[in-house]
Design a protein around this motif. Structure first.
Motif, PDB file in Angstrom:
ATOM      1  N   ALA A 154       0.864  -1.166   0.080  1.00  0.00           N
ATOM      2  CA  ALA A 154      -0.093   0.027   0.090  1.00  0.00           C
ATOM      3  C   ALA A 154       0.824   1.306   0.186  1.00  0.00           C
ATOM      4  O   ALA A 154       0.734   2.252  -0.624  1.00  0.00           O
ATOM      5  CB  ALA A 154      -0.948  -0.106   1.140  1.00  0.00           C
ATOM      6  N   TYR A 155       1.939   1.054   0.657  1.00  0.00           N
ATOM      7  CA  TYR A 155       3.085   2.049   0.463  1.00  0.00           C
ATOM      8  C   TYR A 155       3.346   2.330  -0.830  1.00  0.00           C
ATOM      9  O   TYR A 155       3.635   3.855  -1.097  1.00  0.00           O
ATOM     10  CB  TYR A 155       4.068   1.954   1.693  1.00  0.00           C
ATOM     11  N   LEU A 156       3.842   1.392  -1.507  1.00  0.00           N
ATOM     12  CA  LEU A 156       4.531   1.462  -2.623  1.00  0.00           C
ATOM     13  C   LEU A 156       3.608   2.051  -3.559  1.00  0.00           C
ATOM     14  O   LEU A 156       3.830   2.757  -4.458  1.00  0.00           O
ATOM     15  CB  LEU A 156       4.928   0.093  -3.091  1.00  0.00           C
ATOM     16  N   ASP A 157       2.232   1.595  -3.373  1.00  0.00           N
ATOM     17  CA  ASP A 157       1.186   2.210  -4.460  1.00  0.00           C
ATOM     18  C   ASP A 157       1.007   3.448  -4.409  1.00  0.00           C
ATOM     19  O   ASP A 157       1.148   4.446  -5.576  1.00  0.00           O
ATOM     20  CB  ASP A 157      -0.242   1.523  -4.359  1.00  0.00           C
ATOM     21  N   GLY A 158       1.316   4.071  -3.261  1.00  0.00           N
ATOM     22  CA  GLY A 158       1.044   5.459  -2.922  1.00  0.00           C
ATOM     23  C   GLY A 158       2.175   6.237  -3.035  1.00  0.00           C
ATOM     24  O   GLY A 158       2.161   7.406  -3.891  1.00  0.00           O
ATOM     25  N   TRP A 159       3.205   5.673  -2.898  1.00  0.00           N
ATOM     26  CA  TRP A 159       4.676   6.437  -3.320  1.00  0.00           C
ATOM     27  C   TRP A 159       4.897   6.638  -4.891  1.00  0.00           C
ATOM     28  O   TRP A 159       5.171   7.526  -5.375  1.00  0.00           O
ATOM     29  CB  TRP A 159       5.849   5.450  -2.828  1.00  0.00           C
ATOM     30  N   LEU A 160       4.448   5.535  -5.569  1.00  0.00           N
ATOM     31  CA  LEU A 160       4.684   5.561  -7.034  1.00  0.00           C
ATOM     32  C   LEU A 160       3.494   6.706  -7.516  1.00  0.00           C
ATOM     33  O   LEU A 160       3.976   7.598  -8.395  1.00  0.00           O
ATOM     34  CB  LEU A 160       4.354   4.182  -7.584  1.00  0.00           C
ATOM     35  N   ALA A 161       2.307   6.515  -6.981  1.00  0.00           N
ATOM     36  CA  ALA A 161       1.509   7.577  -7.508  1.00  0.00           C
ATOM     37  C   ALA A 161       1.633   8.946  -7.130  1.00  0.00           C
ATOM     38  O   ALA A 161       1.656   9.897  -8.256  1.00  0.00           O
ATOM     39  CB  ALA A 161      -0.174   7.211  -7.158  1.00  0.00           C
ATOM     40  N   GLU A 162       2.145   9.347  -6.128  1.00  0.00           N
ATOM     41  CA  GLU A 162       2.662  10.710  -5.593  1.00  0.00           C
ATOM     42  C   GLU A 162       3.975  11.111  -6.481  1.00  0.00           C
ATOM     43  O   GLU A 162       3.978  12.233  -6.876  1.00  0.00           O
ATOM     44  CB  GLU A 162       3.031  10.627  -4.155  1.00  0.00           C
ATOM     45  N   ARG A 163       4.827  10.345  -6.728  1.00  0.00           N
ATOM     46  CA  ARG A 163       6.058  10.554  -7.394  1.00  0.00           C
ATOM     47  C   ARG A 163       5.610  10.822  -8.862  1.00  0.00           C
ATOM     48  O   ARG A 163       5.990  11.902  -9.341  1.00  0.00           O
ATOM     49  CB  ARG A 163       6.940   9.508  -7.386  1.00  0.00           C
ATOM     50  N   ALA A 164       4.883  10.185  -9.411  1.00  0.00           N
ATOM     51  CA  ALA A 164       4.332  10.485 -10.754  1.00  0.00           C
ATOM     52  C   ALA A 164       3.515  11.851 -10.876  1.00  0.00           C
ATOM     53  O   ALA A 164       3.893  12.668 -11.717  1.00  0.00           O
ATOM     54  CB  ALA A 164       3.455   9.516 -11.199  1.00  0.00           C
ATOM     55  N   ALA A 165       2.594  12.018  -9.856  1.00  0.00           N
ATOM     56  CA  ALA A 165       1.858  13.412  -9.800  1.00  0.00           C
ATOM     57  C   ALA A 165       2.793  14.477  -9.618  1.00  0.00           C
ATOM     58  O   ALA A 165       2.478  15.543 -10.069  1.00  0.00           O
ATOM     59  CB  ALA A 165       0.849  13.185  -8.758  1.00  0.00           C
ATOM     60  N   ALA A 166       3.847  14.275  -8.497  1.00  0.00           N
ATOM     61  CA  ALA A 166       4.524  15.449  -8.373  1.00  0.00           C
ATOM     62  C   ALA A 166       5.829  15.840  -9.423  1.00  0.00           C
ATOM     63  O   ALA A 166       6.461  16.755  -9.186  1.00  0.00           O
ATOM     64  CB  ALA A 166       5.340  15.019  -7.007  1.00  0.00           C
ATOM     65  N   LEU A 167       6.140  14.971 -10.653  1.00  0.00           N
ATOM     66  CA  LEU A 167       7.144  15.259 -11.385  1.00  0.00           C
ATOM     67  C   LEU A 167       6.943  16.531 -12.068  1.00  0.00           C
ATOM     68  O   LEU A 167       8.285  17.209 -12.045  1.00  0.00           O
ATOM     69  CB  LEU A 167       6.975  14.243 -12.618  1.00  0.00           C
ATOM     70  N   PRO A 168       6.068  17.070 -12.505  1.00  0.00           N
ATOM     71  CA  PRO A 168       5.898  18.491 -12.998  1.00  0.00           C
ATOM     72  C   PRO A 168       6.699  19.601 -12.032  1.00  0.00           C
ATOM     73  O   PRO A 168       7.675  20.319 -12.430  1.00  0.00           O
ATOM     74  CB  PRO A 168       4.858  18.939 -13.398  1.00  0.00           C
ATOM     75  N   ALA A 169       6.195  19.451 -10.951  1.00  0.00           N
ATOM     76  CA  ALA A 169       6.625  20.467  -9.833  1.00  0.00           C
ATOM     77  C   ALA A 169       8.251  20.142  -9.389  1.00  0.00           C
ATOM     78  O   ALA A 169       8.779  21.119  -9.233  1.00  0.00           O
ATOM     79  CB  ALA A 169       5.726  20.239  -8.472  1.00  0.00           C
ATOM     80  N   TRP A 170       8.438  18.690  -9.262  1.00  0.00           N
ATOM     81  CA  TRP A 170       9.878  18.432  -8.900  1.00  0.00           C
ATOM     82  C   TRP A 170      10.824  19.001 -10.226  1.00  0.00           C
ATOM     83  O   TRP A 170      11.871  19.514  -9.784  1.00  0.00           O
ATOM     84  CB  TRP A 170       9.993  16.869  -8.841  1.00  0.00           C
ATOM     85  N   LEU A 171      10.504  18.856 -11.390  1.00  0.00           N
ATOM     86  CA  LEU A 171      11.323  19.229 -12.551  1.00  0.00           C
ATOM     87  C   LEU A 171      11.576  20.817 -12.307  1.00  0.00           C
ATOM     88  O   LEU A 171      12.633  21.455 -12.582  1.00  0.00           O
ATOM     89  CB  LEU A 171      10.640  18.801 -13.844  1.00  0.00           C
ATOM     90  N   ASP A 172      10.393  21.576 -12.027  1.00  0.00           N
ATOM     91  CA  ASP A 172      10.384  23.034 -12.010  1.00  0.00           C
ATOM     92  C   ASP A 172      11.198  23.416 -10.848  1.00  0.00           C
ATOM     93  O   ASP A 172      11.896  24.445 -10.801  1.00  0.00           O
ATOM     94  CB  ASP A 172       9.009  23.524 -11.450  1.00  0.00           C
ATOM     95  N   THR A 173      11.634  22.605  -9.773  1.00  0.00           N
ATOM     96  CA  THR A 173      12.283  22.967  -8.667  1.00  0.00           C
ATOM     97  C   THR A 173      13.957  22.678  -9.021  1.00  0.00           C
ATOM     98  O   THR A 173      14.781  23.512  -8.677  1.00  0.00           O
ATOM     99  CB  THR A 173      12.086  21.981  -7.558  1.00  0.00           C
ATOM    100  N   TYR A 174      14.111  21.254  -9.592  1.00  0.00           N
ATOM    101  CA  TYR A 174      15.403  20.796  -9.637  1.00  0.00           C
ATOM    102  C   TYR A 174      16.127  20.882 -11.084  1.00  0.00           C
ATOM    103  O   TYR A 174      17.219  20.943 -11.276  1.00  0.00           O
ATOM    104  CB  TYR A 174      15.489  19.549  -9.152  1.00  0.00           C
ATOM    105  N   ALA A 175      15.065  20.739 -12.220  1.00  0.00           N
ATOM    106  CA  ALA A 175      15.951  20.666 -13.407  1.00  0.00           C
ATOM    107  C   ALA A 175      16.272  22.063 -14.254  1.00  0.00           C
ATOM    108  O   ALA A 175      15.240  22.858 -14.382  1.00  0.00           O
ATOM    109  CB  ALA A 175      14.867  19.970 -14.469  1.00  0.00           C
ATOM    110  N   GLU A 176      17.338  22.295 -14.604  1.00  0.00           N
ATOM    111  CA  GLU A 176      17.811  23.358 -15.367  1.00  0.00           C
ATOM    112  C   GLU A 176      16.998  23.463 -16.948  1.00  0.00           C
ATOM    113  O   GLU A 176      16.632  24.405 -17.188  1.00  0.00           O
ATOM    114  CB  GLU A 176      19.370  23.363 -15.538  1.00  0.00           C
ATOM    115  N   ARG A 177      17.210  22.039 -17.465  1.00  0.00           N
ATOM    116  CA  ARG A 177      16.375  21.890 -18.559  1.00  0.00           C
ATOM    117  C   ARG A 177      15.710  20.764 -18.715  1.00  0.00           C
ATOM    118  O   ARG A 177      15.838  19.640 -19.195  1.00  0.00           O
ATOM    119  CB  ARG A 177      17.845  21.565 -19.674  1.00  0.00           C
ATOM    120  N   PRO A 178      14.297  21.016 -18.195  1.00  0.00           N
ATOM    121  CA  PRO A 178      13.365  20.044 -17.980  1.00  0.00           C
ATOM    122  C   PRO A 178      12.943  19.567 -19.446  1.00  0.00           C
ATOM    123  O   PRO A 178      12.401  18.338 -19.218  1.00  0.00           O
ATOM    124  CB  PRO A 178      12.359  20.832 -17.340  1.00  0.00           C
ATOM    125  N   GLU A 179      12.980  19.841 -20.469  1.00  0.00           N
ATOM    126  CA  GLU A 179      12.859  19.485 -21.789  1.00  0.00           C
ATOM    127  C   GLU A 179      13.657  18.218 -21.976  1.00  0.00           C
ATOM    128  O   GLU A 179      13.422  17.360 -23.106  1.00  0.00           O
ATOM    129  CB  GLU A 179      12.947  20.404 -22.876  1.00  0.00           C
TER     130      GLU A 179
END
Length: 286
Positions: A154-179
């Motif tokens: 159950a933790y893993l399912d939640g972790w995977l869903a959360e990470r996928a949903a958070a990717l755009p914000a994560w890239l905005d924060t950390y990626a210099e060239r998100p493309e």
């Protein structure tokens, strides 16, 4: 020997033979509709396919159908052939992959395998609409799957869903060239550079939890399809004696299959500091 047992014991070498002798390296990395279409096209293109090839195709097709509808292999005494019995909750009849293979050769329309897969997928979707939270269950195939008790799924399912949903914000924060972050092997250079800019020492990675969680997921999602692996998780405190405790990891779920912990691969890249550590890991694992 029981005919079903004989069929199951030969499954791993059967599919390994398909990959090793019939296809370019890495072609059969999953049971996707596109690869089923490729396989059917190759079958139809062979005027008189060898018996071994036909049997390998039937085995691969059966595993592809089981990956959609769950269930198990069974033996049909009347046909004298192995069949795929979908998850009993679906209430569907058994499907005979060998008969689908012969039908594909006769009809030659290139969509026999695809139709069968879509029919099962439609039945699964209808069942899930009627019973939210239900998923088909597959009985492990010896040599291809292995039963794993994975506490904390159950933790893993939640972790995977959360990470996928958070990717755009994560890239905005950390990626210099998100493309450039396109889940390709080449994009691992961007991940490696970013990690080294943010974290000085491998022991400090866990302290950068927001970055580390997203980076581990991204690295895992680059590796997973190429490895044909599954995400797994064992609950517990990380950084103990067992490296698989407390952190999501990738497992090919076959005997002697590769296993990878993305978090630890990131630490390795931080410790090494030479360029291309993550790409090298990718090449070793796939």
């Amino acid at each position: 020997m029981d005919p079903l047992e004989n069929w199951l014991e030969g499954m791993q070498p059967r599919l390994a033979g398909l990959v090793d002798f019939e296809w370019p390296e890495g072609s059969l990395t999953d049971y996707s509709p596109a690869l089923l279409a490729q396989l059917e096209a190759e079958l139809v293109a062979r005027i008189e396919p060898a018996e071994d090839f036909v049997e390998r195709v039937a085995g691969y097709l059966g595993e592809a159908l089981l990956s959609v509808a769950g269930g198990r292999w069974a033996w049909d005494e009347r046909r004298g052939l192995p069949v795929v019995q979908p998850d009993p909750e679906l209430g569907l009849p058994a499907v005979c992959p060998a008969e689908l293979v012969e039908r594909a050769r006769r009809h030659r329309d290139g969509d026999e395998f695809g139709r069968s897969r879509r029919d099962l997928a439609r039945a699964v979707a209808e069942k899930q609409a009627a019973t939210p939270g239900w998923t088909p269950s597959k009985q492990p195939t010896p040599g291809l799957d292995r039963e794993l008790t994975v506490p904390g799924s159950a933790y893993l399912d939640g972790w995977l869903a959360e990470r996928a949903a958070a990717l755009p914000a994560w890239l905005d924060t950390y990626a210099e060239r998100p493309e450039l972050w396109d889940f390709s092997r080449k994009s691992l250079d961007e991940l490696e550079t970013t990690a080294r800019q943010l974290v000085d020492e491998p022991e400090e990675l866990a302290a950068h939890s927001a970055f580390a969680e997203g980076a581990s997921w991204y690295l895992g999602e680059v590796l997973r399809p190429a490895m044909r692996a599954h995400w797994c998780y064992h609950a517990g405190e990380p950084d103990g004696d067992n490296m698989f405790i407390g952190r999501p990891f990738l497992d090919q779920l076959v005997p002697e299959g590769a296993v990878a912990v993305p978090f630890l691969l990131l630490r390795l890249a931080l410790a090494d500091r030479n360029p291309g550590v993550l790409r090298y890991a990718y090449e070793q694992l796939t």
